[in-house]
Design an enzyme around this catalytic site. Sequence first.
Site, PDB file in Angstrom:
ATOM      1  N   ASP A 113       0.841  -1.193   0.000  1.00 32.02           N
ATOM      2  CA  ASP A 113       0.000   0.000   0.000  1.00 32.02           C
ATOM      3  C   ASP A 113       0.873   1.238   0.000  1.00 32.02           C
ATOM      4  OD1 ASP A 113      -2.134  -1.658   0.209  1.00 32.02           O
ATOM      5  OD2 ASP A 113      -2.912  -0.848   2.083  1.00 32.02           O
TER       6      ASP A 113
ATOM      7  N   LYS B 241      -8.197   0.722  -4.942  1.00 29.82           N
ATOM      8  CA  LYS B 241      -9.367   0.164  -4.260  1.00 29.82           C
ATOM      9  C   LYS B 241     -10.650   0.879  -4.672  1.00 29.82           C
ATOM     10  CE  LYS B 241      -7.099  -1.191   0.090  1.00 29.82           C
ATOM     11  NZ  LYS B 241      -7.059  -2.645   0.054  1.00 29.82           N
TER      12      LYS B 241
ATOM     13  N   GLY C 221      -4.962  -2.901   8.833  1.00 32.20           N
ATOM     14  CA  GLY C 221      -4.654  -1.750   9.677  1.00 32.20           C
ATOM     15  C   GLY C 221      -4.510  -2.069  11.152  1.00 32.20           C
TER      16      GLY C 221
ATOM     17  N   ARG D  22      -6.364 -20.546   7.234  1.00 32.87           N
ATOM     18  CA  ARG D  22      -6.628 -21.899   7.754  1.00 32.87           C
ATOM     19  C   ARG D  22      -7.994 -22.390   7.318  1.00 32.87           C
ATOM     20  NH1 ARG D  22      -2.569 -25.054   9.688  1.00 32.87           N
ATOM     21  NH2 ARG D  22      -1.163 -23.897  11.016  1.00 32.87           N
TER      22      ARG D  22
ATOM     23  N   GLY E  31      -3.004  -7.364   8.223  1.00 35.19           N
ATOM     24  CA  GLY E  31      -2.310  -7.547   9.480  1.00 35.19           C
ATOM     25  C   GLY E  31      -0.877  -8.025   9.359  1.00 35.19           C
TER      26      GLY E  31
ATOM     27  N   GLY F  91      -0.218  -3.835   3.925  1.00 34.94           N
ATOM     28  CA  GLY F  91      -0.919  -2.562   3.908  1.00 34.94           C
ATOM     29  C   GLY F  91      -0.166  -1.521   4.687  1.00 34.94           C
ATOM     30  N   SER F  92      -0.550  -1.365   5.945  1.00 33.28           N
ATOM     31  CA  SER F  92       0.072  -0.341   6.776  1.00 33.28           C
ATOM     32  C   SER F  92       1.439  -0.781   7.282  1.00 33.28           C
ATOM     33  CB  SER F  92      -0.841  -0.052   7.961  1.00 33.28           C
ATOM     34  OG  SER F  92      -2.194  -0.098   7.547  1.00 33.28           O
TER      35      SER F  92
END
EC number: 4.3.3.6
Lengths: 311, 265
Positions: free
Chosen positions: A42, A99, A171, A183, A232, A253-254
């Site tokens: 990102d 997005k 995030g 999983r 995450g 992402g972050s």
Amino acid sequence: MAGSGVVAVYGNGAITESSSNKSAFAVKVGLAQMLRGGVIMDVVNAEQARIAEEAGACAVMALERVPADIRAQGGVARMSDPQLIKEIKQAVTIPVMAKARIGHFVEAQILEAIGVDYVDESEVLTLADEDNHINKHNFQIPFVCGCRNLGEALRRIREGAAMIRTKGEAGTGNVIEAVRHVRSVMGDIRVLRNMDDDEVFTFAKKIAAPYDLVMQTKQLGRLPVVHFAAGGVATPADAALMMQLGMDGVFVGSGVFKSGDPVKRGRAIVQAVTHYNDPNILADVSCGLGEAMVGLNLNDAKVERFANRSE
Amino acid sequence: MALVGVLALQGSYNEHIAGMPFSSLSDHIYVFWVLLLGVKGVEIKKPEQLENVASLIIPGGESTTMAKLAEYHNLFPALREFVKMGKPVWGTCAGLIFLADRATGQKIGGQELVGGLDCMVHRNFFGSQLQSFETELSVPELASKEGGPEVFRGVFIRAPAILEVGPQVEVLADYPVPANKWKDSNPGVEGHEENSGSEKKVIVAVRQGNLLATAFHPELTADTRWHSYFLKMATETEGASSSVVAVGADLDLNQPTKIDLPVFL
């Protein structure tokens, strides 16, 4: 591409379609296959996009705010300013994704018009339609969509998604939800593989997925499109964990640009995805990366679950 | 059993290793290579692993990413040495860029190349994903060696193209593009082929000695002729010691129809 959708089951069980639009979908999936084994980062401006490219990202996701900021600031999160996306496209040679809100097909049309390489129909942005996703068959541009389980993944593929990612919890810097979703999908595929063909009809009904795609998944032993992890991932170890669990690649992402040293961390995560099975290299690249992004505890009731926004 | 190395830094290396258009790393793997061609595909991630293989495939992917990863782990000297020793190397898409001596349209600052193939390649000639396409390419040389139809289903994904080649290079396939497209992509470059009306041709498959390069992705289709063509290059180099079985026209009779790209709508 509208008007087709007839699926034929041939004698040997191989599933293909009877329309002439086959190539369009093959080309959409093809780009995702070229991204396998890579990291998609990102970025919020051209400068970050250049850093990502130099770190070895195989694509960038152009955003106005990274998910961590969307969480912190609240409000309605929408598609980015097309001007920003154009600037990012100019700055790098790698594919650029962007997005669109779930169900907001006009945002997707705009993104197609400015020529991004992939659209992420994302639960991280505020929903535009609570019930319906975009009919992705109507677009020439390929889509990636999130999922929490096998049924959700196959529903998105039936809607025309050419690439699937886990939803995780974007995030948060907390990988637990991504692991849960990986999983769940991989576990269901393992169950499916050992299932008698006669039982697949009921299984398809149970997971609320189209029978033909369930059958194709059973034969391939994997999702019929490329499957990335997302939500995450904050460290090289997180990324390698996702790869060892069977993902084709990782979205970060972050995790990169909210950390202390984005250049070093970005590069380390890229290397971790390539050498995911080599603990010595993982140990090397994990050394001295500086501060990781701040993590959120998902047991805290104040943390909104983005993943539960859509089915 | 002969080993074929596949550079496994990033991209479609699983497809090449399995010899299948789209397969998991589960039990489909090795089926094509082992049963049909009598060889085995192995991943190459480190320089020392190159010592164990007789030939190498550089797969499709993002060439900048692959170049970065090769640089991090110091693979370039070993790759150049491999090419210089005359061992067979095949690059598809990003792999073609790797093998080219000269490239344009690169990221700011350029990227490191392996080189060896005397040609000029344009990194992202056809444009972004919206301009990605699939077409039937005319492949006379491939058809004469491997049998089968005169055309090959070429999948071009944000593909490069070869703009000019040296005298040593044999052109195996080309593709017509409108002249205005050529001008758009190459404001400074003059076409080196004669202008045939409104169309020009770009080169999309070449061979120079033991180097093979394709701008499209044979690993994404069920047609295995390019793979067996490459493997024959490999066996010619090794001499007659190999146990490669005959493939070609009768290939389709001996195996169940493979699942092609995931196709549904």
